[in-house]
Enzyme design. Structure first.
Site, PDB file in Angstrom:
ATOM      1  N   HIS A  22     -58.071  18.608 -27.582  1.00  8.62           N
ATOM      2  CA  HIS A  22     -57.175  19.373 -27.069  1.00  8.62           C
ATOM      3  C   HIS A  22     -56.578  18.433 -26.072  1.00  8.62           C
ATOM      4  CE1 HIS A  22     -55.959  21.515 -23.281  1.00  8.62           C
ATOM      5  NE2 HIS A  22     -55.722  22.352 -23.986  1.00  8.62           N
ATOM      6  N   ARG A  52     -20.224  14.879  -7.518  1.00 13.43           N
ATOM      7  CA  ARG A  52     -20.490  15.597  -6.052  1.00 13.43           C
ATOM      8  C   ARG A  52     -19.898  14.572  -5.105  1.00 13.43           C
ATOM      9  NH1 ARG A  52     -24.974  16.045  -9.116  1.00 13.43           N
ATOM     10  NH2 ARG A  52     -25.814  18.006  -9.939  1.00 13.43           N
ATOM     11  N   ARG A  85     -15.159  17.072  -7.643  1.00 14.19           N
ATOM     12  CA  ARG A  85     -15.475  18.277  -7.024  1.00 14.19           C
ATOM     13  C   ARG A  85     -15.245  17.840  -5.655  1.00 14.19           C
ATOM     14  NH1 ARG A  85     -21.105  21.648  -6.507  1.00 14.19           N
ATOM     15  NH2 ARG A  85     -21.448  19.589  -5.037  1.00 14.19           N
ATOM     16  N   GLU A 132     -18.398  29.877  -9.443  1.00 19.80           N
ATOM     17  CA  GLU A 132     -19.714  30.030  -9.052  1.00 19.80           C
ATOM     18  C   GLU A 132     -19.910  31.477  -8.136  1.00 19.80           C
ATOM     19  OE1 GLU A 132     -20.547  26.446  -6.680  1.00 19.80           O
ATOM     20  OE2 GLU A 132     -18.348  26.355  -6.353  1.00 19.80           O
ATOM     21  N   CYS A 150     -21.580  23.049 -15.714  1.00 20.86           N
ATOM     22  CA  CYS A 150     -21.999  21.631 -15.003  1.00 20.86           C
ATOM     23  C   CYS A 150     -23.332  22.027 -14.153  1.00 20.86           C
ATOM     24  CB  CYS A 150     -20.987  21.078 -13.870  1.00 20.86           C
ATOM     25  SG  CYS A 150     -20.307  21.858 -12.756  1.00 20.86           S
TER      26      CYS A 150
END
Length: 874
Positions: free
Chosen positions: A454, A560, A616, A745, A831
Site C-alpha cells: 500500500h 506583485r 501589477r 477580480e 494569473c
C-alpha cells in the site's frame, strides 16, 4: 428497464464509465480469451442510484443481481451454499478512475460452517478451508459491519504467541478453526447477533459495503486530490474466487510490465506462495520477486509472461496486473494502466513512441501533469550524497529525496506539517487510513512491505518519496521510537531517504534544484508543439523569473510589486511615505524607493529576454506595511520626527473591518496618485534602459491596474499612468511601446467588461479574489469550514485550488464575450493560483485565453496541461 448488471462476457474496455476500470478490463480480458475467473459487474449507475435511494439497493437492481448469480452458477458449475460444489466469490470495488487501496474488498464470500466442512473434505486440505473462513469473518466484520481489524489481529497475535510461531502460515487447521470460532464470538459481542450464514445475505451486505466505501473518508480525500467527481460512483465486481492459499502449489501476486519507479522495460512484481491477494499489498509478509516464479513454477511463469506481453500490446501502455495461481493453474484477476512515478511516466511515454506503439500526441496525453511536480523540486546534492554513508538500505519504492523529522502516526504527520515542520512518516506498514498523513509527509519509511505494498503504490501515485520493507528496523510504535544501525531514533530526530536507491541516512542531507533534461525535455518539446495557449509565470524577483524562464515560461503574467517593498531598507522608506502628512513628504519618501524598484524591473526584463512582463501596481491595504513591534514603531517615529503615540494613532487609523474589500488596489492610486506615478516611472525607465541594451528584444511592459470595478476608476488611474509614461519616453527620446490593462477580480468588472474593454489593452483574471468575491468567502478563513462542506457534499474541491467553472467560470466567459467585440486586440490571461491547476488550465483553453500564468515550479505542469487541452479539444 435499465440494465444495472453485466456479465463479464457482455462488456468491453470502452464501457469504463459504466463498468468502472476493473469491470471493463475484466470484460476485455475475457474477450481476449485470458484465464479470468468469471462473474458480473454491478454498474457505477447502480451505485449512484443506491445513494439517491437513501443508501438502499432497490428491488429492480436486487432482481438483476439475483439473475446474475444464477447465470454465474451456471457458468462456473458451482452453487452458493452447495454441499457438493460450493461457490465462493470476491466482491471488489472498481471506479472508472483507479483508486488503489481507497475502497473496500471482501474475499471468500459464501462460506459458513457447513461449506467449510465440505471444502475441507473435498480438497483434503482442511487448513486451507479454515484459513479462508477466518479471513472471510475478519474481512466481513471489518468492511461490512465496521467492527475494525485490530480486535481480530490481536486474537491472531495471541494465538501465534501461544503456539510459538511468527507467521500466519505456521498455524494449523485446528488453530485456524479455533480462531474462526473466536472471530465469530468477537463479531457477536460487537454486533449483538450471530455471524450471517446465508451466502446471499452475505453478498448483499458486501455489495452495500462497497457502495458505501465510495463515501469513506480516505476515498473522499483521494478523490479531491485526483479530481475524481463524487457523482461518478463505483462499480462492484462479483467474481468466482481463485485460491492462492491452497498450499505450496498455489500463490498470488502483483506485477507490472515495466518498472513503475524508473520506467525500465522489464517485468517487475512480487508474489507469495500459499497466500491471498491482501497478503501481498498489506506488506504483512515480504514477498518474492516475480522472476523467482521461473524457478518455482516454470510453466506458469512462461504463460504469465506471454499474457503480460499480450496485455501491454493490447492496451499500448504499462500494465499493472493481479494474478492468482490455484494448484498450478493461473488466473488473471485484474489489469489496469499502472500507477507510476513522474520519472517513469516520462520514460515509458518516450519509449512507447520509439517502439511505434503510440504517437507523440498520445505520449503527451498519457502523463498526469500533477505528477511533474515531483521532478521540479530539489533532489539530494550529489556531492553531499556521495560523502554520506547510508545506515541501512531497503526498497526504493517511490523515487525522490526526502528529509525531515521522524513522526510515527498519520495524525502527527498532519499536525507537524501544519506547523511548518518537514516530516518523515515511519510506520510498520501503512494502511489506507494513513493517506492524509502520507500526503503531509516529505517521505515515508516502512518496516514491512514490498514494491507493491500500500505504501509503495500510494506514494508513487502521490509522487512522494517512499522506502519500504526495511526489516532491520526494530520498531516500538507505542513509545514512538525505533532502533536502526545501533542507534535509537525518537520522534523529532532527523533522517533522510533516497526513494530511488532505498538508502536511509541519519540526519539531513542538503538538496539541489531539479533541471529539465532528457525525457522530460523531450515530452515538454512535444507539449509545446501541440499547445495553443501561452504559459507565463507569476514572479516578483529576478531569481524566480530566471527559474521560470528555465522551466519554459514565455513571460511574466503577474509581478506583485508590493513584494519588492519589503526588501532591505525599502520598507523604512515606504513606512515614511505612509506616515507622511503632505504630498511633498510622500513624494520624497517614494523618491528613495524609485531607483531600487527600477533596478528590480530591469532585472526582471533581463531575465525574461524580451518576453512580455505584466507589472501589477500596488495592491494590498497599507496596514500590511506598518510596523507592529515596539522597536520598529520607535524607529519610524524617530525618522519622521513624530512621537510613538502619533505613529500608533496613524497605524490605528489604517485599521479596517474588512481590509480585503477596503482601501487597496486602484483605490490607493486614486487616494495617493504619487504612488502610481512613482511606479510608472520605475517601469518605463527600466524598460527604456533594457531596450537600449538589447536592440533585438521587444521590451513592451504591461502595466496592470488592480481591483477595478468601474470604468471611471480605470480611466482615472490610466490617465495619470499614460501622462507619466509618455513624459518619461519623450524625455528619453525613446519610441518604447507599453500597454495599460486591468485585473478582472471583482464581479462587477466582469459584468461591465464591454465598458472596461474600451480603456484596457488587456484583461488578466485574478481568480483568487474573483473566487473570493463571487462566493463571498474569505480565502484566509475558508479552511475553517471547508472540511465540513466536503463532509456534507456541498463542495468536492477547494474553490481556491480548483477553479469553479460553473460560477466564477461563467463570469470569466461573460467578460471575454463582452470585452472582445468592443476591443478585438484585447489579449486575455489568468494569473490566479488556478493558472497551474490542470483542470483549470483546460477550462481556460476552452474559453480561448491567450495565456495562463502560474508560480515558477508549476510552469511545466501548465505547459503539459495546455497541450493536453489542445489535443482533447481538436
Amino acid at each position: 428497464m435499465a440494465k444495472w448488471v453485466y456479465m463479464f462476457t457482455e462488456g468491453n474496455a470502452t464501457m469504463r464509465n459504466l463498468l468502472g476500470g476493473k469491470g471493463a478490463n475484466l470484460a476485455e480480458m475475457t474477450n481476449l480469451g485470458l484465464p479470468v475467473p468469471q462473474g458480473f459487474t454491478i454498474t457505477t449507475e447502480a451505485c449512484t442510484q443506491y445513494y439517491e435511494d437513501g443508501r438502499k439497493i432497490n428491488d429492480e437492481i436486487m432482481d438483476q443481481i439475483m439473475d446474475a448469480i444464477t447465470k454465474m452458477e451456471e457458468v462456473t458449475g458451482k452453487k452458493f451454499g452447495d454441499k457438493e460444489n460450493p461457490l465462493l466469490v470476491s466482491v471488489r470495488s472498481g471506479a472508472r478512475a483507479s483508486m488503489p487501496g481507497m475502497m473496500d474488498t471482501i474475499l471468500n464470500l459464501g462460506l459458513n460452517e457447513e461449506v467449510v466442512d465440505v471444502l475441507a473434505a473435498k480438497s483434503g486440505n482442511p487448513r486451507w478451508a479454515w484459513d479462508c473462513y477466518r479471513r472471510f469473518i475478519q474481512m466481513y466484520s471489518d468492511v461490512v459491519m465496521e467492527v475494525g481489524k485490530k480486535y481480530f489481529e490481536e486474537l491472531i497475535d495471541k494465538m501465534k504467541e501461544e503456539k510459538g510461531v511468527t507467521q500466519d502460515v505456521e498455524l494449523t487447521a485446528d488453530d485456524l478453526k479455533v480462531l474462526a470460532e473466536q472471530f465469530k464470538d468477537e463479531y457477536k459481542e460487537k454486533i449483538g447477533e450471530g455471524f450471517p450464514t446465508d451466502p446471499k445475505e452475505q453478498l448483499m451486505g458486501a455489495i452495500k459495503a462497497v457502495f458505501r466505501s465510495w463515501d469513506n473518508p480516505r476515498a473522499n480525500v483521494y478523490r479531491r486530490d485526483n479530481d475524481i467527481p463524487y457523482s461518478w460512483g463505483t462499480a462492484v465486481n462479483v467474481q468466482m474466487m481463485a485460491f492462492g492459499n491452497m498450499g505450496d502449489t498455489s500463490g498470488t501476486g502483483v506485477a507490472f510490465t515495466r518498472d513503475p519507479a524508473t520506467g525500465e522495460k522489464k517485468l517487475m512484481g512480487e508474489f507469495l506462495m500459499n497466500a491471498q491477494g491482501e497478503d501481498v499489498v498489506a506488506g504483512v509478509r515480504t514477498p518474492q520477486k516475480i522472476d523467482q516464479l521461473k524457478e518455482v513454477m516454470p510453466e506458469v511463469y512462461e504463460q504469465f509472461v506471454g499474457i503480460c506481453n499480450k496485455l501491454e500490446d493490447h492496451y499500448r501502455d504499462m500494465q499493472d496486473m493481479e494474478f492468482t495461481i490455484e494448484d498450478k493453474k493461473l488466473y488473471m484477476l485484474q489489469t489496469r494502466n499502472g500507477k507510476r512515478t513522474a520519472q517513469a511516466a516520462l520514460k515509458i511515454a518516450c519509449d512507447l513512441v520509439d517502439e511505434k506503439m503510440i504517437t507523440e500526441e498520445k505520449a503527451v496525453a498519457m502523463i498526469d501533469p500533477r505528477n511533474l511536480d515531483t521532478l521540479l523540486h530539489p533532489q539530494f546534492d550529489a556531492a553531499a550524497l556521495k560523502a554520506a554513508t547510508p545506515m541501512a538500505k531497503a526498497l526504493g519504492a517511490s523515487p525522490g529525496a526526502a528529509c525531515g523529522k521522524v513522526v510515527f502516526t498519520a495524525d502527527d504527520a498532519k499536525e507537524w506539517a501544519a506547523r511548518g515542520e518537514k516530516v518523515v512518516l515511519v510506520r510498520l506498514e501503512t494502511s489506507p487510513e494513513d493517506i492524509e498523513g502520507m500526503k503531509a509527509a516529505q517521505g515515508i519509511l516502512t518496516v514491512r512491505g514490498g514494491m507493491t505494498s500500500h505504501a509503495a503504490v500510494v506514494a508513487r501515485g502521490m509522487g512522494t518519496c517512499c522506502v519500504s520493507g526495511c526489516g532491520e528496523i526494530a520498531m516500538d510504535e507505542a513509545n514512538k521510537k525505533f532502533t536502526l544501525a545501533g542507534k535509537e531514533f525518537h520522534e523529532g530526530d532527523a533522517i533522510s531517504l533516497d526513494g530511488s536507491t532505498g538508502n536511509i541516512y541519519d540526519g539531513l542531507i542538503p538538496t539541489v534544484d531539479a533541471t529539465i533534461a532528457g525525457e522530460f525535455g523531450r515530452i515538454m518539446g512535444w507539449a509545446d508543439k501541440y499547445r495553443t495557449m501561452k504559459v507565463r509565470t507569476n514572479a516578483d524577483t529576478p531569481a524566480d523569473a530566471k527559474k521560470a524562464r528555465e522551466l519554459g515560461a514565455e513571460g511574466i503574467g503577474l509581478c506583485r510589486t508590493e513584494h519588492m517593498f519589503f526588501e532591505g531598507d525599502r520598507i523604512d522608506a515606504f513606512r515614511e511615505m505612509i506616515c507622511s502628512d503632505t504630498v511633498e513628504a510622500r513624494e520624497a519618501a517614494l523618491d528613495k524607493i524609485l531607483p531600487v524598484q527600477q533596478g528590480d524591473f530591469e532585472a526582471l526584463y533581463e531575465a525574461l529576454e524580451g518576453n512580455p512582463v505584466t507589472i501589477r501596481f500596488l495592491d494590498p491595504p497599507l496596514h500590511e506595511f506598518v510596523p507592529t513591534e515596539e522597536d520598529d514603531i520607535k524607529k519610524l517615529a524617530d525618522a519622521q520626527g513624530k512621537t510613538v503615540e502619533e505613529i500608533k494613532t496613524i497605524i490605528d487609523g489604517l485599521h479596517e473591518f474588512n481590509p480585503m474589500m477596503g482601501h487597496r488596489g486602484c483605490r490607493l492610486a486614486v487616494t495617493y496618485p504619487e504612488i502610481a506615478k512613482m511606479q510608472t516611472k520605475a517601469v518605463i525607465r527600466a524598460a527604456i534602459n533594457v531596450q537600449k541594451a538589447h536592440a533585438d528584444w521587444n521590451v513592451c511592459p504591461e502595466i496592470m491596474i488592480p481591483l477595478i470595478g468601474d470604468i471611471k476608476e480605470l480611466k482615472y488611474v490610466k490617465k495619470m499612468v499614460v501622462e507619466t509614461a509618455d513624459a518619461e519616453i519623450k524625455a528619453a527620446g525613446s519610441s518604447l511601446k507599453y500597454e495599460v490593462g486591468t485585473m478582472i477580480e471583482i464581479p462587477r468588472a466582469a459584468l461591465t467588461a464591454d465598458e472596461i474593454a474600451k480603456e484596457a489593452d488587456f484583461f488578466c483574471f485574478g481568480t483568487n479574489d474573483l473566487t473570493q468575491m463571487t462566493y463571498g468567502f474569505s480565502r484566509d478563513d475558508a479552511g475553517k469550514f471547508l472540511d465540513a462542506y466536503y463532509d456534507a457534499k456541498i463542495f468536492e474541491n477547494d474553490p481556491f485550488a480548483k477553479l469553479d467553472q460553473i460560477g466564477v467560470g461563467k463570469l470569466m466567459k461573460m467578460a471575454i464575450d463582452l470585452g472582445k467585440p468592443v476591443n478585438p486586440n484585447l489579449h486575455i490571461g489568468i494569473c490566479g493560483e488556478h493558472g497551474g491547476d490542470p483542470s483549470s488550465v483546460e477550462f481556460c483553453n476552452t474559453l480561448g485565453l491567450d495565456y495562463v500564468s502560474c508560480s515558477p515550479f508549476r510552469v511545466p505542469i501548465a505547459r503539459l496541461a495546455a497541450a493536453q487541452a489542445a489535443i482533447n479539444q481538436k
